[in-house]
Design a protein around this motif. Sequence first.
Motif, PDB file in Angstrom:
ATOM      1  N   ASP A 169       0.792  -1.232   0.000  1.00 39.63           N
ATOM      2  CA  ASP A 169       0.000   0.000   0.000  1.00 39.63           C
ATOM      3  C   ASP A 169       0.821   1.278   0.000  1.00 39.63           C
ATOM      4  O   ASP A 169       0.259   2.364  -0.152  1.00 39.63           O
ATOM      5  CB  ASP A 169      -0.933   0.022   1.221  1.00 39.63           C
ATOM      6  CG  ASP A 169      -0.167   0.183   2.533  1.00 39.63           C
ATOM      7  OD1 ASP A 169      -0.498   1.103   3.307  1.00 39.63           O
ATOM      8  OD2 ASP A 169       0.752  -0.610   2.793  1.00 39.63           O
ATOM      9  N   VAL A 170       2.147   1.198   0.208  1.00 43.04           N
ATOM     10  CA  VAL A 170       2.956   2.421   0.240  1.00 43.04           C
ATOM     11  C   VAL A 170       4.201   2.255  -0.634  1.00 43.04           C
ATOM     12  O   VAL A 170       4.658   1.132  -0.871  1.00 43.04           O
ATOM     13  CB  VAL A 170       3.380   2.800   1.678  1.00 43.04           C
ATOM     14  CG1 VAL A 170       2.164   3.223   2.494  1.00 43.04           C
ATOM     15  CG2 VAL A 170       4.124   1.655   2.356  1.00 43.04           C
ATOM     16  N   LYS A 183       6.636  -9.240  -8.938  1.00 39.59           N
ATOM     17  CA  LYS A 183       5.575  -8.363  -9.412  1.00 39.59           C
ATOM     18  C   LYS A 183       4.853  -7.782  -8.198  1.00 39.59           C
ATOM     19  O   LYS A 183       4.706  -8.455  -7.174  1.00 39.59           O
ATOM     20  CB  LYS A 183       4.570  -9.131 -10.281  1.00 39.59           C
ATOM     21  CG  LYS A 183       5.122  -9.597 -11.610  1.00 39.59           C
ATOM     22  CD  LYS A 183       5.272  -8.430 -12.585  1.00 39.59           C
ATOM     23  CE  LYS A 183       5.636  -8.931 -13.981  1.00 39.59           C
ATOM     24  NZ  LYS A 183       5.749  -7.805 -14.933  1.00 39.59           N
ATOM     25  N   VAL A 184       4.404  -6.530  -8.320  1.00 36.93           N
ATOM     26  CA  VAL A 184       3.750  -5.871  -7.182  1.00 36.93           C
ATOM     27  C   VAL A 184       2.438  -5.231  -7.610  1.00 36.93           C
ATOM     28  O   VAL A 184       2.375  -4.521  -8.621  1.00 36.93           O
ATOM     29  CB  VAL A 184       4.660  -4.789  -6.565  1.00 36.93           C
ATOM     30  CG1 VAL A 184       3.963  -4.127  -5.376  1.00 36.93           C
ATOM     31  CG2 VAL A 184       5.992  -5.383  -6.121  1.00 36.93           C
ATOM     32  N   CYS A 185       1.400  -5.486  -6.828  1.00 33.60           N
ATOM     33  CA  CYS A 185       0.106  -4.835  -7.002  1.00 33.60           C
ATOM     34  C   CYS A 185      -0.082  -3.814  -5.889  1.00 33.60           C
ATOM     35  O   CYS A 185      -0.037  -4.162  -4.705  1.00 33.60           O
ATOM     36  CB  CYS A 185      -1.024  -5.864  -6.969  1.00 33.60           C
ATOM     37  SG  CYS A 185      -2.668  -5.122  -7.163  1.00 33.60           S
ATOM     38  N   ALA A 186      -0.280  -2.560  -6.256  1.00 35.20           N
ATOM     39  CA  ALA A 186      -0.533  -1.508  -5.278  1.00 35.20           C
ATOM     40  C   ALA A 186      -1.990  -1.553  -4.848  1.00 35.20           C
ATOM     41  O   ALA A 186      -2.890  -1.737  -5.675  1.00 35.20           O
ATOM     42  CB  ALA A 186      -0.204  -0.143  -5.870  1.00 35.20           C
ATOM     43  N   VAL A 187      -2.210  -1.386  -3.553  1.00 37.24           N
ATOM     44  CA  VAL A 187      -3.553  -1.434  -2.979  1.00 37.24           C
ATOM     45  C   VAL A 187      -3.952  -0.032  -2.517  1.00 37.24           C
ATOM     46  O   VAL A 187      -3.194   0.631  -1.799  1.00 37.24           O
ATOM     47  CB  VAL A 187      -3.605  -2.405  -1.780  1.00 37.24           C
ATOM     48  CG1 VAL A 187      -5.006  -2.446  -1.171  1.00 37.24           C
ATOM     49  CG2 VAL A 187      -3.161  -3.807  -2.205  1.00 37.24           C
ATOM     50  N   GLU A 193      -3.377   8.096   0.178  1.00 36.19           N
ATOM     51  CA  GLU A 193      -4.054   8.650  -1.006  1.00 36.19           C
ATOM     52  C   GLU A 193      -3.193   9.683  -1.728  1.00 36.19           C
ATOM     53  O   GLU A 193      -3.152   9.721  -2.960  1.00 36.19           O
ATOM     54  CB  GLU A 193      -5.383   9.285  -0.594  1.00 36.19           C
ATOM     55  CG  GLU A 193      -6.225   9.737  -1.766  1.00 36.19           C
ATOM     56  CD  GLU A 193      -7.619  10.188  -1.351  1.00 36.19           C
ATOM     57  OE1 GLU A 193      -8.356  10.665  -2.230  1.00 36.19           O
ATOM     58  OE2 GLU A 193      -7.968  10.077  -0.171  1.00 36.19           O
ATOM     59  N   GLU A 194      -2.465  10.502  -0.972  1.00 39.75           N
ATOM     60  CA  GLU A 194      -1.648  11.537  -1.611  1.00 39.75           C
ATOM     61  C   GLU A 194      -0.421  10.945  -2.319  1.00 39.75           C
ATOM     62  O   GLU A 194       0.253  11.639  -3.086  1.00 39.75           O
ATOM     63  CB  GLU A 194      -1.201  12.575  -0.584  1.00 39.75           C
ATOM     64  CG  GLU A 194      -0.321  12.036   0.524  1.00 39.75           C
ATOM     65  CD  GLU A 194      -0.010  13.097   1.577  1.00 39.75           C
ATOM     66  OE1 GLU A 194       1.098  13.029   2.126  1.00 39.75           O
ATOM     67  OE2 GLU A 194      -0.865  13.957   1.842  1.00 39.75           O
ATOM     68  N   GLN A 195      -0.158   9.652  -2.077  1.00 43.07           N
ATOM     69  CA  GLN A 195       0.963   8.976  -2.731  1.00 43.07           C
ATOM     70  C   GLN A 195       0.493   8.119  -3.905  1.00 43.07           C
ATOM     71  O   GLN A 195       1.280   7.353  -4.471  1.00 43.07           O
ATOM     72  CB  GLN A 195       1.702   8.091  -1.725  1.00 43.07           C
ATOM     73  CG  GLN A 195       2.358   8.851  -0.581  1.00 43.07           C
ATOM     74  CD  GLN A 195       2.917   7.904   0.469  1.00 43.07           C
ATOM     75  OE1 GLN A 195       2.189   7.153   1.099  1.00 43.07           O
ATOM     76  NE2 GLN A 195       4.227   7.917   0.628  1.00 43.07           N
ATOM     77  N   ARG A 196      -0.752   8.267  -4.289  1.00 45.72           N
ATOM     78  CA  ARG A 196      -1.342   7.396  -5.309  1.00 45.72           C
ATOM     79  C   ARG A 196      -0.537   7.379  -6.609  1.00 45.72           C
ATOM     80  O   ARG A 196      -0.269   6.309  -7.166  1.00 45.72           O
ATOM     81  CB  ARG A 196      -2.782   7.817  -5.593  1.00 45.72           C
ATOM     82  CG  ARG A 196      -3.471   6.919  -6.623  1.00 45.72           C
ATOM     83  CD  ARG A 196      -4.888   7.380  -6.874  1.00 45.72           C
ATOM     84  NE  ARG A 196      -5.705   7.226  -5.677  1.00 45.72           N
ATOM     85  CZ  ARG A 196      -6.951   7.679  -5.577  1.00 45.72           C
ATOM     86  NH1 ARG A 196      -7.488   8.332  -6.584  1.00 45.72           N
ATOM     87  NH2 ARG A 196      -7.638   7.505  -4.474  1.00 45.72           N
ATOM     88  N   GLU A 197      -0.145   8.534  -7.097  1.00 45.84           N
ATOM     89  CA  GLU A 197       0.571   8.579  -8.372  1.00 45.84           C
ATOM     90  C   GLU A 197       1.952   7.938  -8.271  1.00 45.84           C
ATOM     91  O   GLU A 197       2.416   7.277  -9.198  1.00 45.84           O
ATOM     92  CB  GLU A 197       0.662  10.013  -8.884  1.00 45.84           C
ATOM     93  CG  GLU A 197      -0.669  10.575  -9.355  1.00 45.84           C
ATOM     94  CD  GLU A 197      -1.400   9.620 -10.301  1.00 45.84           C
ATOM     95  OE1 GLU A 197      -0.784   9.185 -11.300  1.00 45.84           O
ATOM     96  OE2 GLU A 197      -2.577   9.300 -10.049  1.00 45.84           O
ATOM     97  N   GLU A 198       2.602   8.124  -7.131  1.00 47.85           N
ATOM     98  CA  GLU A 198       3.904   7.484  -6.930  1.00 47.85           C
ATOM     99  C   GLU A 198       3.736   5.970  -6.868  1.00 47.85           C
ATOM    100  O   GLU A 198       4.537   5.223  -7.428  1.00 47.85           O
ATOM    101  CB  GLU A 198       4.554   7.992  -5.640  1.00 47.85           C
ATOM    102  CG  GLU A 198       5.966   7.463  -5.434  1.00 47.85           C
ATOM    103  CD  GLU A 198       6.622   7.977  -4.168  1.00 47.85           C
ATOM    104  OE1 GLU A 198       7.787   7.596  -3.927  1.00 47.85           O
ATOM    105  OE2 GLU A 198       5.982   8.736  -3.420  1.00 47.85           O
ATOM    106  N   LYS A 199       2.684   5.507  -6.197  1.00 54.69           N
ATOM    107  CA  LYS A 199       2.403   4.072  -6.131  1.00 54.69           C
ATOM    108  C   LYS A 199       2.151   3.509  -7.527  1.00 54.69           C
ATOM    109  O   LYS A 199       2.668   2.435  -7.884  1.00 54.69           O
ATOM    110  CB  LYS A 199       1.187   3.815  -5.225  1.00 54.69           C
ATOM    111  CG  LYS A 199       1.461   4.050  -3.754  1.00 54.69           C
ATOM    112  CD  LYS A 199       0.194   4.197  -2.931  1.00 54.69           C
ATOM    113  CE  LYS A 199      -0.681   2.979  -2.954  1.00 54.69           C
ATOM    114  NZ  LYS A 199      -1.815   3.088  -2.005  1.00 54.69           N
ATOM    115  N   ARG A 200       1.383   4.233  -8.319  1.00 53.33           N
ATOM    116  CA  ARG A 200       1.072   3.787  -9.680  1.00 53.33           C
ATOM    117  C   ARG A 200       2.340   3.778 -10.553  1.00 53.33           C
ATOM    118  O   ARG A 200       2.483   2.927 -11.434  1.00 53.33           O
ATOM    119  CB  ARG A 200       0.019   4.708 -10.298  1.00 53.33           C
ATOM    120  CG  ARG A 200      -1.382   4.495  -9.721  1.00 53.33           C
ATOM    121  CD  ARG A 200      -2.306   5.662 -10.100  1.00 53.33           C
ATOM    122  NE  ARG A 200      -2.293   5.912 -11.521  1.00 53.33           N
ATOM    123  CZ  ARG A 200      -3.020   5.260 -12.421  1.00 53.33           C
ATOM    124  NH1 ARG A 200      -3.855   4.327 -12.028  1.00 53.33           N
ATOM    125  NH2 ARG A 200      -2.952   5.559 -13.701  1.00 53.33           N
TER     126      ARG A 200
END
Length: 224
Positions: A169-170, A183-187, A193-200
């Motif tokens: 998640d982070v 392989k990694v799936c972001a949750v 939430e403010e890190q969403r684009e970095e996670k993607r």
Amino acid sequence: MLKNIQSIIFDLDGTLINSMWVWDEIDIEFLSARNMELPPTYQKEIEGMSFTETAVYTKELFHLPESVEELKAIWNQMALEKYTKDVPLKPGVEEFLKYCKENKISMGIATSNSRELVDSVVKAHSLEDSIQVIVTSCEVAKGKPAPDVYLEVAKQLNTLPEHCLVFEDVPMGILAGKNAGMKVCAVEDAFSEEQREEKRRLADYYISSYEEVLQHTYEVLEHE
């Protein structure tokens, strides 16, 4: 997403369970009792650290008189009841665990949290039959983003990294999985939430619910 995957490895907080709110409450309560304020950057600074590394960092940052072991014991005591009674599984987790079990996909947890708290979650949600391996970052050389904790879970599951899929998640956790060659799936999680684009940017896939994995509605992240 699950093609050629033999093992699933979950982070715990914000990934398998909806628990990040607990630590905001605990950090504020803990510091308020010592007439201190929580710095706005604190959670970002400790992201990925093991429970022990966090205690060392916090002790040095605030010049606390307690030992590292005393700090860990205090935090465990403050969090235990919430983890046992108030922390739910993330949406779709139960169905996904059942699917993996039925399809002979082994499962483990690689967490920065304490052994006491992860064990309490597994017991509270009756996950013993689903989760075969649990490793905390305190039990390996380095916390996330180092790959150590993910590699150790894969080793205990007897699965090569390229056949493992990580849920995180982070960003620091996503990097740990990628650094392990997995392989990694972001949750999605409200806390990050403010890190969403970095996670993607870092992950291979993105979900807001585990139901999306079973329904094949997850997002495949294309990177140049």
